[in-house]
Design a protein around this motif. Structure first.
Motif, PDB file in Angstrom:
ATOM      1  N   GLY A 254       0.814  -1.208   0.000  1.00 53.49           N
ATOM      2  CA  GLY A 254       0.000   0.000   0.000  1.00 53.49           C
ATOM      3  C   GLY A 254       0.849   1.260   0.000  1.00 53.49           C
ATOM      4  O   GLY A 254       0.528   2.234  -0.679  1.00 53.49           O
ATOM      5  N   MET A 255       1.949   1.237   0.778  1.00 59.04           N
ATOM      6  CA  MET A 255       2.830   2.398   0.817  1.00 59.04           C
ATOM      7  C   MET A 255       3.507   2.631  -0.534  1.00 59.04           C
ATOM      8  O   MET A 255       3.608   3.774  -0.997  1.00 59.04           O
ATOM      9  CB  MET A 255       3.881   2.201   1.909  1.00 59.04           C
ATOM     10  CG  MET A 255       4.830   3.385   2.083  1.00 59.04           C
ATOM     11  SD  MET A 255       3.941   4.881   2.600  1.00 59.04           S
ATOM     12  CE  MET A 255       3.513   4.413   4.281  1.00 59.04           C
ATOM     13  N   ILE A 260       3.986   5.704  -5.617  1.00 59.90           N
ATOM     14  CA  ILE A 260       3.866   5.762  -7.079  1.00 59.90           C
ATOM     15  C   ILE A 260       2.834   6.812  -7.489  1.00 59.90           C
ATOM     16  O   ILE A 260       3.055   7.588  -8.422  1.00 59.90           O
ATOM     17  CB  ILE A 260       3.501   4.376  -7.646  1.00 59.90           C
ATOM     18  CG1 ILE A 260       4.678   3.398  -7.428  1.00 59.90           C
ATOM     19  CG2 ILE A 260       3.148   4.466  -9.120  1.00 59.90           C
ATOM     20  CD1 ILE A 260       4.358   1.968  -7.806  1.00 59.90           C
ATOM     21  N   VAL A 261       1.751   6.836  -6.774  1.00 58.62           N
ATOM     22  CA  VAL A 261       0.708   7.815  -7.091  1.00 58.62           C
ATOM     23  C   VAL A 261       1.231   9.231  -6.864  1.00 58.62           C
ATOM     24  O   VAL A 261       1.031  10.130  -7.688  1.00 58.62           O
ATOM     25  CB  VAL A 261      -0.551   7.561  -6.229  1.00 58.62           C
ATOM     26  CG1 VAL A 261      -1.563   8.695  -6.409  1.00 58.62           C
ATOM     27  CG2 VAL A 261      -1.185   6.232  -6.618  1.00 58.62           C
ATOM     28  N   VAL A 262       1.930   9.427  -5.728  1.00 60.05           N
ATOM     29  CA  VAL A 262       2.471  10.747  -5.432  1.00 60.05           C
ATOM     30  C   VAL A 262       3.508  11.157  -6.485  1.00 60.05           C
ATOM     31  O   VAL A 262       3.540  12.303  -6.949  1.00 60.05           O
ATOM     32  CB  VAL A 262       3.094  10.773  -4.022  1.00 60.05           C
ATOM     33  CG1 VAL A 262       3.828  12.087  -3.788  1.00 60.05           C
ATOM     34  CG2 VAL A 262       2.006  10.592  -2.965  1.00 60.05           C
ATOM     35  N   ILE A 266       4.011  14.385  -8.878  1.00 62.89           N
ATOM     36  CA  ILE A 266       5.160  15.282  -8.724  1.00 62.89           C
ATOM     37  C   ILE A 266       5.931  15.463 -10.036  1.00 62.89           C
ATOM     38  O   ILE A 266       6.362  16.575 -10.381  1.00 62.89           O
ATOM     39  CB  ILE A 266       6.099  14.751  -7.615  1.00 62.89           C
ATOM     40  CG1 ILE A 266       5.409  14.871  -6.259  1.00 62.89           C
ATOM     41  CG2 ILE A 266       7.414  15.520  -7.608  1.00 62.89           C
ATOM     42  CD1 ILE A 266       6.203  14.295  -5.123  1.00 62.89           C
ATOM     43  N   ILE A 267       6.177  14.378 -10.810  1.00 60.26           N
ATOM     44  CA  ILE A 267       6.993  14.453 -12.034  1.00 60.26           C
ATOM     45  C   ILE A 267       6.464  15.485 -13.016  1.00 60.26           C
ATOM     46  O   ILE A 267       7.244  16.334 -13.509  1.00 60.26           O
ATOM     47  CB  ILE A 267       7.111  13.061 -12.681  1.00 60.26           C
ATOM     48  CG1 ILE A 267       8.004  12.157 -11.798  1.00 60.26           C
ATOM     49  CG2 ILE A 267       7.678  13.164 -14.090  1.00 60.26           C
ATOM     50  CD1 ILE A 267       8.132  10.741 -12.307  1.00 60.26           C
ATOM     51  N   PRO A 268       5.187  15.501 -13.351  1.00 66.66           N
ATOM     52  CA  PRO A 268       4.705  16.550 -14.279  1.00 66.66           C
ATOM     53  C   PRO A 268       4.922  17.957 -13.722  1.00 66.66           C
ATOM     54  O   PRO A 268       5.261  18.885 -14.462  1.00 66.66           O
ATOM     55  CB  PRO A 268       3.219  16.237 -14.429  1.00 66.66           C
ATOM     56  CG  PRO A 268       3.112  14.790 -14.127  1.00 66.66           C
ATOM     57  CD  PRO A 268       4.112  14.536 -13.063  1.00 66.66           C
TER      58      PRO A 268
END
Length: 298
Positions: A254-255, A260-262, A266-268
């Motif tokens: 889950g972490m 990955i979602v965060v 952040i990358i864009p």
């Protein structure tokens, strides 16, 4: 002679109008609660609520003023209770409550059943039982399952009962007076006047009698509202080593998923920031070069 007869008839008419006016004013004074309002202290009805005739006897004076407020047997109290019950056999408990009401000489006033979010049955049933059987019925109902909550209340309506009884007695006396006057009327005008007041009093008598009947039924039959529900499922946790390891793996996955979602957010944002910074740098450099050349030329 004709003049004498006319004068005599006029005197009789005036006398009749005076009597009617006196009856009307006495009735209004009794209703408005003025100084002519009769005292209700020490006045009690001769009998309790009569189921066979659905009426109350007229009140009579008692030899002990205020006895109705000190003698518990003469008090008029409306009892009501609410019970929340948890029963494994839901349908059986609901049918038992119906049987308790019928066995005590009461009846079911209302009933409704629905399913909860956990697909468990829940029923709210309201019963009316004789006041003398109130405590016994309540004990029988609570024995059908596990009591989750319970409340009971009593509303003392003794003074209201006495006031209505005295009001009914006064209205009945006023009706009798109007009936006697109607028999003495000599012409259509007088009859119509008395008849109009007679029907007004008759309407108030029926309204007061209906209030007494309703009040008597509420006193004689207590209300018990029961909510029957099936037991809710109990969630148990086994904190063994195997379970703890599985919970740890789930937490780790889950972490990672959250990271990955965060990162995806952040990358864009970083790319937009770098592009914006490069554009600002190029513009600033061009402006600075132009300014420097212009300065050297001078």
């Amino acid at each position: 002679m004709k003049g004498h007869n006319g004068l005599k008839k006029g005197s009789i008419a005036l006398a009749m109008l005076a009597v009617v006016s006196f009856v009307i004013l006495s009735g209004c004074a009794g209703l408005m609660g003025g100084k002519s309002q009769p005292s209700y202290e020490g006045v009690v009805p001769t009998s309790p609520y009569d189921n066979s005739k659905s009426s109350f006897a007229a009140p009579v004076a008692t030899t002990q003023p205020g006895n109705v407020y000190t003698n518990l047997s003469d008090r008029k109290v409306i009892m009501a209770a609410s019970v929340q019950l948890e029963a494994t056999e839901h349908d059986k408990a609901v049918n038992s409550i119906r049987g308790i009401a019928a066995g005590a000489g009461g009846y079911v006033e209302s009933s409704s059943t629905w399913l909860t979010a956990q697909d468990k049955k829940q029923t709210t049933i309201t019963i009316k039982v004789p006041a003398a059987q109130y405590e016994q019925c309540l004990s029988q109902i609570k024995a059908l399952g596990k009591v989750k909550s319970e409340s009971s209340s009593g509303q003392d309506v003794t003074r209201q009962y006495i006031d209505l009884s005295a009001r009914l007695k006064n209205l009945q006396a006023e009706e009798k007076q109007l009936s006697d006057i109607m028999g003495m009327s000599k012409n259509v005008t007088e009859v119509l006047m008395v008849e109009k007041e007679f029907y007004r009093v008759r309407g108030e008598i029926e309204s007061t009698q209906a209030q007494l009947n309703y009040l008597g039924s509420q006193v004689d039959f207590s209300t018990i509202t029961v909510t029957v529900m099936e037991p809710q499922p109990v969630v148990e946790y086994d904190w063994g080593l195997d379970t703890a390891f599985k919970e740890g793996v789930r937490a780790f996955i889950g972490m990672i998923g959250a990271l990955i979602v965060v990162t995806g957010y952040i990358i864009p944002l970083l790319l937009y920031f770098i592009i914006a910074a490069a554009i600002v740098y190029l513009i600033a450099r061009a402006v600075w070069g132009f300014y420097r050349k212009k300065k050297e030329g001078k």
